[in-house]
Write an enzyme that holds these catalytic residues in place. Structure first.
Site, PDB file in Angstrom:
ATOM      1  CD  GLU A  42      -4.382  -5.694   2.852  1.00 35.29           C
ATOM      2  OE1 GLU A  42      -5.214  -4.878   3.310  1.00 35.29           O
ATOM      3  OE2 GLU A  42      -3.166  -5.626   3.098  1.00 35.29           O
ATOM      4  CD  GLU A  88      -3.128  -1.067   2.099  1.00 40.15           C
ATOM      5  OE1 GLU A  88      -3.039  -0.266   3.042  1.00 40.15           O
ATOM      6  OE2 GLU A  88      -4.103  -1.831   1.933  1.00 40.15           O
TER       7      GLU A  88
HETATM    8  C1  LIG Z   1      -7.688  -3.175   6.991  1.00 40.42           C
HETATM    9  C2  LIG Z   1      -6.842  -3.446   8.162  1.00 40.42           C
HETATM   10  O1  LIG Z   1      -7.289  -3.985   9.139  1.00 40.42           O
HETATM   11  N1  LIG Z   1      -5.607  -3.068   8.066  1.00 40.42           N
HETATM   12  C3  LIG Z   1      -4.721  -3.250   9.170  1.00 40.42           C
HETATM   13  C4  LIG Z   1      -3.763  -4.290   8.836  1.00 40.42           C
HETATM   14  O2  LIG Z   1      -2.906  -4.512   9.843  1.00 40.42           O
HETATM   15  C5  LIG Z   1      -2.100  -3.416  10.097  1.00 40.42           C
HETATM   16  C6  LIG Z   1      -1.134  -3.840  11.114  1.00 40.42           C
HETATM   17  O3  LIG Z   1      -0.668  -5.009  10.714  1.00 40.42           O
HETATM   18  C7  LIG Z   1      -2.941  -2.249  10.535  1.00 40.42           C
HETATM   19  O4  LIG Z   1      -2.106  -1.145  10.702  1.00 40.42           O
HETATM   20  C8  LIG Z   1      -3.986  -1.977   9.486  1.00 40.42           C
HETATM   21  O5  LIG Z   1      -4.889  -1.034   9.935  1.00 40.42           O
END
Ligand SMILES: CC(=O)N[C@H]1CO[C@H](CO)[C@@H](O)[C@@H]1O
Ligand SMILES: *[C@@H]1O[C@H](CO)[C@@H](O)[C@H](O)[C@H]1NC(C)=O
Length: 328
Positions: free
Chosen positions: A262, A155
C-alpha cells in the site's frame, strides 16, 4: 500478457502450471488495492449493497488496459466464515471468487487480502493452529490458480511480536498443506506493516520459512506526517525514498524480497515528486523490491483523496502520469 497466457494454457493442456507472465520492464507486480468487500466492518456479516460491495470487473478491466497487473482484493474473514474453523458462507465466497477469476483470467495477479488486522470478531487471533486451519480451507479453494497470491492478513498492530511471527508461519503452513504450492505468499508485520518501522519492529520475521521459497515481505508506506495515509500532504519531496531506505537494506542483508503493498499521496506536486522518487528508488533496487500497489480503487470511494477508481477517481485523473513509467 493475455496472449502469452492463452498460448501457454493451450500448450499446457490440463496441467495447472504457473503461467508465463510477460516480463515487465520494471516491477513484476504493479497494481492497486480493490476495496469494497471489507467495508462496513461494524456490521458483520452486514448486507451486500448496503454495508459492503465487491469490486467492479469492468473498472478492473480498464485498469488492466492501463497497464496495472496486480489487484489486492480486500475482504473480511468473518463474512467468509463466521468462526475461524467453520464452513464458508457460499455466496460471499462465490462473489469473491468471481472477482478473483475476472482478474486472473486476463493473466493478471489477484491477491487475497483478509483485511483483518490480526483480529477476528475484534479480538486478536491468539491460536495460530485455528488460523492455519482457516488458511488451509481458503487456499484449497484457490489451489489450482497460480495467479492467486495469498496475503496472510492486513496490518497486524499492537500485538505480541512472537504471535505475529507464529500467525504468519501458520498461514504459510496451512496454505502449503492445502496443496497450493505454486502461489506467492505475502507476509505482513506488526505496527501496520510499516516500511519505515520495519527494521526496528519486525526483524524477527526473517525467521519465516516456506518449502516453496515464495515468501514476499509486504510493507505499507504512506507519506503524510504520521504515516497513516489520512492526509493529502506529503512531508517533503524526498520523504518517499527516505521512508523505505532502511527496509531496503534489511531485505538485502537478509536475502529477502519485498513488495510495497500500500502506498499513496495526495493530488499535489509535492506528493507527485515524493512518489516519483520513491518508485525510482524501489525500481533501482528491484533485486529486492518486486513491486508496489496504490491504495486504492473500488466502487464506493466517491471523492476519497486517494481513489484510483476509473473513470473519475481523484488519483485516477491526477496520478496516472506519475505511475506511468511502471505500467509496462
Ligand atoms: C489508508 C487508508 O485509507 N486506509 C483505509 C483503508 O480502507 C479501510 C476500509 O476498507 C479503512 O478502514 C482504512 O482507513
Ligand atoms: C453476491 O453478489 C450478488 C450480486 O451479484 C448479491 O445479490 C448477493 O447478495 C451477494 N452476496 C453476498 C453474500 O455478498
Amino acid at each position: 500478457m493475455k496472449l502469452n497466457t492463452l498460448l501457454f494454457a493451450v500448450a499446457a493442456g490440463t496441467a495447472m502450471a504457473a503461467p508465463q507472465l510477460k516480463k515487465r520492464a520494471t516491477f513484476e507486480f504493479f497494481g492497486v488495492n480493490e476495496s469494497g468487500a471489507e467495508f462496513g466492518e461494524d456490521n458483520i456479516p452486514g448486507v451486500w449493497g448496503t454495508d459492503y460491495i465487491f469490486p467492479d470487473p469492468s473498472t478492473i478491466s480498464t485498469l488492466i488496459s492501463d497497464g496495472f497487473n496486480t489487484f489486492r482484493i480486500q475482504f473480511k474473514m468473518e463474512r467468509l466464515t463466521s468462526e475461524l474453523t467453520g464452513s464458508f458462507d457460499d455466496a460471499y465466497l462465490q462473489n469473491l471468487t468471481s472477482v478473483v477469476d475476472a482478474v486472473t483470467s486476463t493473466g493478471a495477479y489477484a491477491i487475497l487480502d483478509p483485511h483483518n488486522y490480526g483480529r477476528f470478531n475484534n479480538e486478536i487471533m491468539s491460536t495460530p493452529a485455528d488460523f492455519q486451519t482457516w488458511w488451509q480451507n481458503v487456499a484449497a479453494e484457490f489451489a489450482d490458480n497460480a495467479n492467486v497470491i495469498f496475503d496472510t492478513n492486513n496490518e497486524y498492530y499492537e500485538m505480541d511480536q512472537d504471535l505475529v511471527l507464529n500467525l504468519n508461519q501458520a498461514a504459510i503452513d496451512g496454505i502449503r498443506a492445502a496443496g497450493a504450492t505454486q502461489q506467492y505468499i505475502f507476509v505482513e508485520g506488526n505496527s501496520w506493516t510499516g516500511a519505515w518501522t520495519w527494521v526496528e519492529i519486525n526483524d524477527n520475521m526473517k525467521a519465516l520459512t516456506d518449502p516453496q521459497d515464495k515468501i514476499v515481505y509486504e510493507m505499507h508506506q504512506y507519506l503524510d506526517s504520521d504515516g497513516s495515509g489520512t492526509a493529502e500532504a506529503c512531508v517533503s519531496t524526498t520523504i518517499g525514498e527516505e521512508r523505505v531506505t532502511s527496509a531496503t537494506q534489511w531485505l538485502k542483508d537478509n536475502g529477502k524480497v519485498g513488495i510495497l503493498g500500500e502506498f499513496a499521496g495526495g493530488d499535489n506536486e509535492q506528493c507527485r515528486t515524493a512518489i516519483t522518487g520513491m518508485l525510482q528508488y524501489l525500481s533501482t533496487n528491484s533485486d529486492v523490491w518486486l513491486g508496489a500497489l496504490w491504495w486504492a480503487a473500488g466502487p464506493w470511494w466517491a471523492d476519497y483523496m486517494y481513489s484510483i477508481e476509473p473513470p473519475s477517481g481523484i488519483a485516477y485523473t491526477g496520478m496516472l502520469d506519475t505511475l506511468q513509467p511502471y505500467l509496462s
